[in-house]
Design an enzyme around this catalytic site. Structure first.
Site, short mmCIF file in Angstrom:
data_model
loop_
_atom_site.label_atom_id
_atom_site.label_comp_id
_atom_site.label_asym_id
_atom_site.label_seq_id
_atom_site.Cartn_x
_atom_site.Cartn_y
_atom_site.Cartn_z
CB CYS A 1 4.84 12.70 -32.25
SG CYS A 1 3.23 13.81 -31.73
CG HIS B 1 7.33 12.92 -29.07
ND1 HIS B 1 7.35 14.38 -29.44
CD2 HIS B 1 6.30 12.55 -28.95
CE1 HIS B 1 6.14 14.58 -29.68
NE2 HIS B 1 5.52 13.55 -29.20
CG ASN C 1 3.39 16.57 -28.44
OD1 ASN C 1 4.17 16.58 -29.37
ND2 ASN C 1 2.61 15.48 -28.20
O1 UT7 Z 1 2.67 12.94 -29.24
C1 UT7 Z 1 1.90 12.02 -29.53
C2 UT7 Z 1 1.77 11.17 -28.45
N1 UT7 Z 1 0.81 11.82 -27.52
C3 UT7 Z 1 0.85 11.49 -26.22
O2 UT7 Z 1 1.83 10.72 -25.86
C4 UT7 Z 1 -0.31 11.62 -25.22
C5 UT7 Z 1 -0.51 10.61 -24.60
N2 UT7 Z 1 -1.50 10.75 -23.56
C6 UT7 Z 1 -1.47 11.48 -22.35
O3 UT7 Z 1 -0.38 12.18 -22.48
C7 UT7 Z 1 -2.49 11.52 -21.32
O4 UT7 Z 1 -3.26 10.62 -21.51
C8 UT7 Z 1 -2.97 12.73 -21.34
C9 UT7 Z 1 -2.28 13.81 -20.61
C10 UT7 Z 1 -3.62 13.28 -22.51
C11 UT7 Z 1 -4.07 12.74 -20.13
O5 UT7 Z 1 -3.86 12.24 -18.95
P1 UT7 Z 1 -4.94 10.98 -18.34
O6 UT7 Z 1 -4.11 10.94 -17.04
O7 UT7 Z 1 -4.57 9.83 -19.22
O8 UT7 Z 1 -6.37 11.78 -18.00
P2 UT7 Z 1 -7.63 11.19 -18.54
O9 UT7 Z 1 -7.64 11.34 -19.93
O10 UT7 Z 1 -7.73 9.98 -17.84
O11 UT7 Z 1 -8.47 12.16 -17.83
C12 UT7 Z 1 -8.86 12.04 -16.40
C13 UT7 Z 1 -9.91 13.26 -16.02
C14 UT7 Z 1 -11.04 13.00 -16.93
O12 UT7 Z 1 -12.28 13.37 -16.09
P3 UT7 Z 1 -12.93 12.26 -15.25
O13 UT7 Z 1 -13.66 11.40 -16.51
O14 UT7 Z 1 -11.94 11.31 -14.53
O15 UT7 Z 1 -13.92 13.04 -14.36
C15 UT7 Z 1 -10.95 13.88 -17.91
O16 UT7 Z 1 -12.28 14.65 -18.47
O17 UT7 Z 1 -9.21 14.57 -16.37
C16 UT7 Z 1 -10.11 15.12 -17.25
N3 UT7 Z 1 -9.38 16.03 -18.19
C17 UT7 Z 1 -9.12 17.13 -17.60
N4 UT7 Z 1 -9.27 17.81 -16.53
C18 UT7 Z 1 -8.72 19.28 -16.51
C19 UT7 Z 1 -9.00 15.90 -19.24
N5 UT7 Z 1 -8.31 17.00 -19.70
C20 UT7 Z 1 -8.30 17.74 -18.75
C21 UT7 Z 1 -8.10 19.06 -18.64
N6 UT7 Z 1 -8.05 19.88 -17.63
N7 UT7 Z 1 -7.17 19.55 -19.59
#
Ligand code: UT7
Length: 319
Positions: free
Chosen positions: A113, A246, A276
């Site tokens: 990215c 980005h 993205n």
């Molecule tokens: O381009 C390169 C750079 N990439 C990025 O910048 C991405 C950076 N990261 C992010 O944007 C975020 O971390 C995400 C959008 C990927 C995830 O958001 P988050 O607020 O960090 O969520 P999380 O990973 O902490 O997940 C929270 C909960 C989890 O459930 P539990 O363990 O709390 O029960 C996940 O299993 O959300 C769950 N979860 C989902 N639920 C519904 C993870 N993915 C999904 C989904 N739909 N797609």
């Protein structure tokens, strides 16, 4: 000698995939995706539509906007992590599709990215060093082909697309400053491990990401690099007319804008409809804002990106 962007172009594949479509294939919801990332829909390349095809459409638009002949281009850099083939480079395939017979250099830039800021910096250095006069710099991706559609932690985030700029030698800047960084110690945070070995895919070919770790790292290093560029050029956040980050996550963009003391009204945001698109996201957002008239001559534009590797950087432009 300096370099200046004299034309922009972009292209998005026709097919869109909404969050509601995703709800039908994986355990997710529109509300979750919007609240965590800001994404509503993304574009998906058609079967057989290659990175070089997306790049071709974007490049033609940028060349037309620049008002130059394609034959004037003496450097092509394609930032991509989803090349058409293992080789030749997507840049050489694009060169052929554009009908450019003789080009100074054509190569791909792989910084995930972070690819577009790496490519733009490289083209700027070629021009300032006198090795090129008119460069085509492209970010193009079909990254959705590297997604595991059963993995809700990644498949809801990415989209396909391409953006391009024509960068030309100029007596006035143009590109004022660039700052790039890399730290390979974090290679495991965002990766696609698979390789071709004796004609077989070996290892996991799908994108894997530790989302939370990437999020924290991105907020930290993007804030640092934008401050670094501004300080070195004796500018304040308030001197920036447009921040073009980005487009990975609206919350990361908000954090960087806050650090700079910028209102979100000064941030170009396309993540809601593009998702993205990795190396394509910045030139796609740039072209959107150039064509809708938000970006105007004399304004200060700050591009910033972070991606797998990890790579990150910022480019400061006087438009
Ligand atoms: O381009 C390169 C750079 N990439 C990025 O910048 C991405 C950076 N990261 C992010 O944007 C975020 O971390 C995400 C959008 C990927 C995830 O958001 P988050 O607020 O960090 O969520 P999380 O990973 O902490 O997940 C929270 C909960 C989890 O459930 P539990 O363990 O709390 O029960 C996940 O299993 O959300 C769950 N979860 C989902 N639920 C519904 C993870 N993915 C999904 C989904 N739909 N797609």
């Amino acid at each position: 000698m300096h370099s200046r962007i004299i034309g922009t172009g972009s292209y998005l594949p026709a097919k869109t995939l909404t969050n509601l479509d995703l709800e039908k294939i994986v355990d997710t919801s529109h509300d979750w995706i919007v609240s965590r990332s800001g994404i509503h829909e993304r574009h998906i390349a058609a079967e057989g539509e290659m990175t070089s095809d997306l790049a071709l459409h974007a490049s033609r638009r940028a060349i037309e906007a620049a008002g130059v002949s394609a034959d004037a281009i003496d450097l092509i850099i394609v930032a991509t992590t989803s090349p058409d083939k293992m080789f030749p480079s997507t840049a050489c395939i694009l060169q052929d599709k554009l009908g450019i017979k003789n080009c100074g250099a054509a190569f791909d830039m792989q910084a995930v990215c972070g690819g577009f800021v790496y490519a733009l910096n490289t083209a700027d250095l070629y021009i300032r060093g006198g090795q090129a006069k008119t460069a085509l710099v492209v970010g193009a991706e079909v990254l959705t082909r590297m997604l595991d559609w059963n993995d809700r932690t990644t498949c809801v985030l990415f989209g396909d697309g391409a953006g391009a700029v024509v960068l030309q030698a100029s007596k006035t800047p143009g590109i004022i400053a660039s700052k790039l960084h890399a730290d390979g110690r974090h290679q495991g945070m965002l990766k696609a491990d698979g390789i071709i070995h004796h004609g077989e895919v070996q290892g996991d070919p799908f994108i894997k990401m530790d989302g939370q770790a990437v999020f924290k790292f991105a907020v930290k290093v993007l804030s640092e690099v934008v401050e670094e560029v501004l300080e070195e050029n004796k500018l304040l956040g308030s001197d920036i007319d447009w921040l073009i980050p980005h487009q990975a996550n609206i919350r990361i963009m908000e954090a960087t804008a806050k650090k700079l003391g910028l209102s979100m009204d000064n941030v170009i945001v396309t993540v809601a409809t593009h998702g993205n698109t990795s190396a394509a996201s910045i030139p796609l957002a740039l072209d959107t804002a150039v064509r809708d008239g938000r970006i105007k001559a004399g304004q200060n534009i700050l591009l910033e990106a972070v991606g797998g590797g990890f790579t990150w950087g910022a480019v400061l432009i006087r438009w």
